[in-house]
Enzyme design. Structure first.
Site, PDB file in Angstrom:
ATOM      1  N   SER A 152      -4.026  -6.664  19.578  1.00 60.61           N
ATOM      2  CA  SER A 152      -4.252  -6.050  18.374  1.00 60.61           C
ATOM      3  C   SER A 152      -4.247  -7.357  17.417  1.00 60.61           C
ATOM      4  CB  SER A 152      -3.018  -5.078  17.886  1.00 60.61           C
ATOM      5  OG  SER A 152      -3.146  -5.037  16.351  1.00 60.61           O
ATOM      6  N   LYS A 178      -8.776  -5.575  19.168  1.00 59.01           N
ATOM      7  CA  LYS A 178      -8.588  -4.652  18.290  1.00 59.01           C
ATOM      8  C   LYS A 178      -8.341  -5.189  16.775  1.00 59.01           C
ATOM      9  CE  LYS A 178      -4.486  -1.954  16.746  1.00 59.01           C
ATOM     10  NZ  LYS A 178      -3.803  -0.653  16.973  1.00 59.01           N
ATOM     11  N   LYS A 180      -7.746  -5.659  12.940  1.00 59.24           N
ATOM     12  CA  LYS A 180      -7.114  -5.005  11.603  1.00 59.24           C
ATOM     13  C   LYS A 180      -8.188  -4.992  10.750  1.00 59.24           C
ATOM     14  CE  LYS A 180      -2.915  -3.478  13.183  1.00 59.24           C
ATOM     15  NZ  LYS A 180      -2.833  -2.158  13.065  1.00 59.24           N
ATOM     16  N   ASP A 206      -8.679  -1.080  13.147  1.00 53.07           N
ATOM     17  CA  ASP A 206      -7.750  -0.271  12.836  1.00 53.07           C
ATOM     18  C   ASP A 206      -7.456  -0.568  11.294  1.00 53.07           C
ATOM     19  OD1 ASP A 206      -4.186  -0.038  13.846  1.00 53.07           O
ATOM     20  OD2 ASP A 206      -5.685   0.984  12.314  1.00 53.07           O
ATOM     21  N   GLU A 231      -9.913   3.368  13.963  1.00 58.10           N
ATOM     22  CA  GLU A 231      -8.607   3.992  13.830  1.00 58.10           C
ATOM     23  C   GLU A 231      -8.070   4.346  12.298  1.00 58.10           C
ATOM     24  OE1 GLU A 231      -5.921   1.555  16.254  1.00 58.10           O
ATOM     25  OE2 GLU A 231      -4.165   3.022  15.850  1.00 58.10           O
ATOM     26  N   ASP A 256      -4.080   7.807  14.320  1.00 58.42           N
ATOM     27  CA  ASP A 256      -2.739   7.166  14.690  1.00 58.42           C
ATOM     28  C   ASP A 256      -1.666   7.875  13.857  1.00 58.42           C
ATOM     29  OD1 ASP A 256      -1.477   3.804  14.482  1.00 58.42           O
ATOM     30  OD2 ASP A 256      -0.647   5.631  14.880  1.00 58.42           O
ATOM     31  N   LYS A 280       1.584   7.201  20.448  1.00 60.11           N
ATOM     32  CA  LYS A 280       2.717   6.468  20.437  1.00 60.11           C
ATOM     33  C   LYS A 280       3.908   7.388  20.448  1.00 60.11           C
ATOM     34  CE  LYS A 280       0.991   2.970  16.971  1.00 60.11           C
ATOM     35  NZ  LYS A 280       0.771   2.631  15.728  1.00 60.11           N
ATOM     36  N   GLY A 308       0.755   0.627  20.165  1.00 55.31           N
ATOM     37  CA  GLY A 308       2.107  -0.257  20.127  1.00 55.31           C
ATOM     38  C   GLY A 308       2.750  -0.328  18.754  1.00 55.31           C
TER      39      GLY A 308
HETATM   40  O1  LIG Z   1       0.492  -4.341  20.347  1.00 52.70           O
HETATM   41  C1  LIG Z   1       1.530  -4.011  19.359  1.00 52.70           C
HETATM   42  O2  LIG Z   1       2.653  -3.614  19.849  1.00 52.70           O
HETATM   43  C2  LIG Z   1       0.921  -3.745  17.894  1.00 52.70           C
HETATM   44  C3  LIG Z   1      -0.248  -3.020  17.810  1.00 52.70           C
HETATM   45  C4  LIG Z   1      -0.323  -2.657  16.489  1.00 52.70           C
HETATM   46  O3  LIG Z   1      -1.350  -3.095  15.680  1.00 52.70           O
HETATM   47  N1  LIG Z   1       0.159  -1.718  15.891  1.00 52.70           N
HETATM   48  C5  LIG Z   1       0.143  -1.317  14.317  1.00 52.70           C
HETATM   49  C6  LIG Z   1      -0.640  -0.165  14.293  1.00 52.70           C
HETATM   50  O4  LIG Z   1      -0.921   0.366  13.531  1.00 52.70           O
HETATM   51  O5  LIG Z   1      -0.794   0.688  15.425  1.00 52.70           O
HETATM   52  C7  LIG Z   1       1.323  -1.629  13.937  1.00 52.70           C
HETATM   53  C8  LIG Z   1       1.392  -2.777  13.182  1.00 52.70           C
HETATM   54  C9  LIG Z   1       2.754  -2.989  12.543  1.00 52.70           C
HETATM   55  C10 LIG Z   1       3.557  -1.823  12.316  1.00 52.70           C
HETATM   56  C11 LIG Z   1       3.294  -0.688  12.550  1.00 52.70           C
HETATM   57  C12 LIG Z   1       2.155  -0.586  13.437  1.00 52.70           C
END
Ligand SMILES: O=C(O)CCC(=O)N[C@@H](C(=O)O)c1ccccc1
Length: 385
Positions: A152, A178, A180, A206, A231, A256, A280, A308
């Site tokens: 990510s 991925k 953001k 995302d 996403e 998500d 998740k 994640g």
């Molecule tokens: O690889 C990881 O653990 C992070 C993956 C990721 O981008 N998580 C995002 C999400 O929206 O899924 C997230 C980031 C920060 C806090 C919550 C979620």
């Protein structure tokens, strides 16, 4: 198993670099860990002491979801952990024994707080499996010994810095990128990554709920870049609107934040709001519910992947086991520990040929390294009956 004590330990771990999403920037990870201690009966022999670890994925601030670390800690301390001691409305029955499979039902009278509940269930499940010697992957039905790793990439200060960051992750061997996105940082970064790295890179975006249906024209411009999925473009409770958006864009929609349970997944799929689901365990209330979401999606031909939440090696180990189930056909956000942490509290997960190895030891197959854990501990509370 009879639970004799529970530790609620809060850790704060610095991130290797700021992680910016549509809802803010994280520079460290505050996480609440649960350590369950109990006695596991064994046929024809003395009970053995077991302990298990759980990780609560709630962030420090309620920006991703309505849960947050301090709130989860309070709910666990006051309302969830006492149930493990038999102090809940339904009790534990005459023998005072508890199994991981019963935890969700025992905690059902507490409304919501899925991330807190997931951490408690995870710790009981880890302890239970360490007692029987079974790995979490084996218990869940994992069919692979390693899982493909995606990564990510946060919002970057510039397109040039984004290209450098993506290039570095690709050089490390990550199999899926991925990005953001948020209003003002969407088409341009995606176009730049496609131009620099070509069409063969598995690429998805995302939005973390940053758009509305009024942005459909902008989101439709992303159709030009052959993305695996977009996403959570709209708000968590915009199920109807996501179904409407799915008719306006060709990029598959992945949900998500909206998917808080197997039921929510079934509704989103039935309404055409999701063509892919990010699973998740913490968001849906635990690894047992996560497996139910997996099973439901697999039955409905819906691809899933493992999301994640910047987990430590404890949650990362559990996510690797989950991601090894057969329906997880897309690379997940199960990246190496060093994606976020210079030093993980467990033996670090490392990328090998673009994959993360699924632990095979009993339970999670990993445990905290005590001096590293102590170095990042900001609070610890010991609870007992
Ligand atoms: O690889 C990881 O653990 C992070 C993956 C990721 O981008 N998580 C995002 C999400 O929206 O899924 C997230 C980031 C920060 C806090 C919550 C979620």
């Amino acid at each position: 198993m009879k639970i004799t004590g529970v530790e609620l330990r809060t850790v704060r771990m610095p991130l290797v670099s700021p992680f910016t999403t549509s809802f803010g920037t994280e520079t460290d990870r505050l996480a609440v860990l649960v350590r369950v201690v109990g006695k596991a009966g064994r046929p024809h022999s003395q009970p053995v002491e077991v302990q298990g670890w759980g990780e609560c994925v709630a962030m420090e601030r309620p920006l991703y979801s309505l849960e947050y670390a301090a709130g989860a800690l309070e709910v666990m301390r006051r309302f969830l952990v006492p149930v493990l001691f038999g102090q809940g409305p339904t009790g534990l029955g005459p023998d005072g024994e508890i199994t991981a499979e019963r935890v969700a039902a025992l905690l059902e009278h507490v409304v919501g707080h899925r991330m807190a509940k997931a951490a408690v269930e995870m710790a009981v499940l880890d302890a239970q499996l360490r007692g029987t010697g079974q790995s979490l992957g084996g218990y869940l039905g994992a069919e692979r010994h390693r899982v493909p790793a995606g990564v990510s990439v946060g919002v970057q200060p510039s397109i040039r810095e984004l290209i450098d960051v993506v290039g570095d992750y690709l050089a490390q061997g990550y199999l899926r990128i991925k990005l953001k996105i948020r209003p003002g940082w969407d088409v341009d970064p995606v176009e730049a990554v496609r131009e620099r790295f070509g069409d063969r890179v598995a690429l998805q975006v995302d939005a973390n709920a940053a758009y509305t249906l009024a942005d459909a024209r902008i989101l439709r411009r992303l159709d030009a870049f052959d993305l695996l999925l977009i996403e959570q473009p709209l708000a968590e409770d915009d199920i109807r609107q996501h179904a409407e958006l799915a008719r306006l864009i060709s990029t598959p929609i992945c949900l998500d934040e909206s998917i808080v349970s197997a039921r929510a997944a079934a509704d989103a799929i039935a309404l055409g709001a999701a063509q892919v689901i990010n699973i998740k365990a913490g968001r849906v209330g635990g690894y047992l519910e996560a497996r139910r979401v997996h099973d439901l999606c697999r039955a409905g031909g819906i691809a899933v992947w493992c999301g994640g939440m910047l987990e430590t090696g404890l949650g990362r180990a559990a996510n690797a086991a989950l991601a090894a189930l057969p329906g997880f056909t897309l690379p997940g956000d199960v990246s190496a520990s060093d994606r976020f942490y210079a030093r993980d509290i467990t033996t670090p997960f490392v990328l090998a040929d673009g994959h993360i190895t699924v632990p095979t030891g009993p339970g999670l197959g990993v445990a905290p390294i005590q001096d590293v854990l102590d170095a990042v501990t900001v609070d610890s509370t010991w609870l007992q009956p």
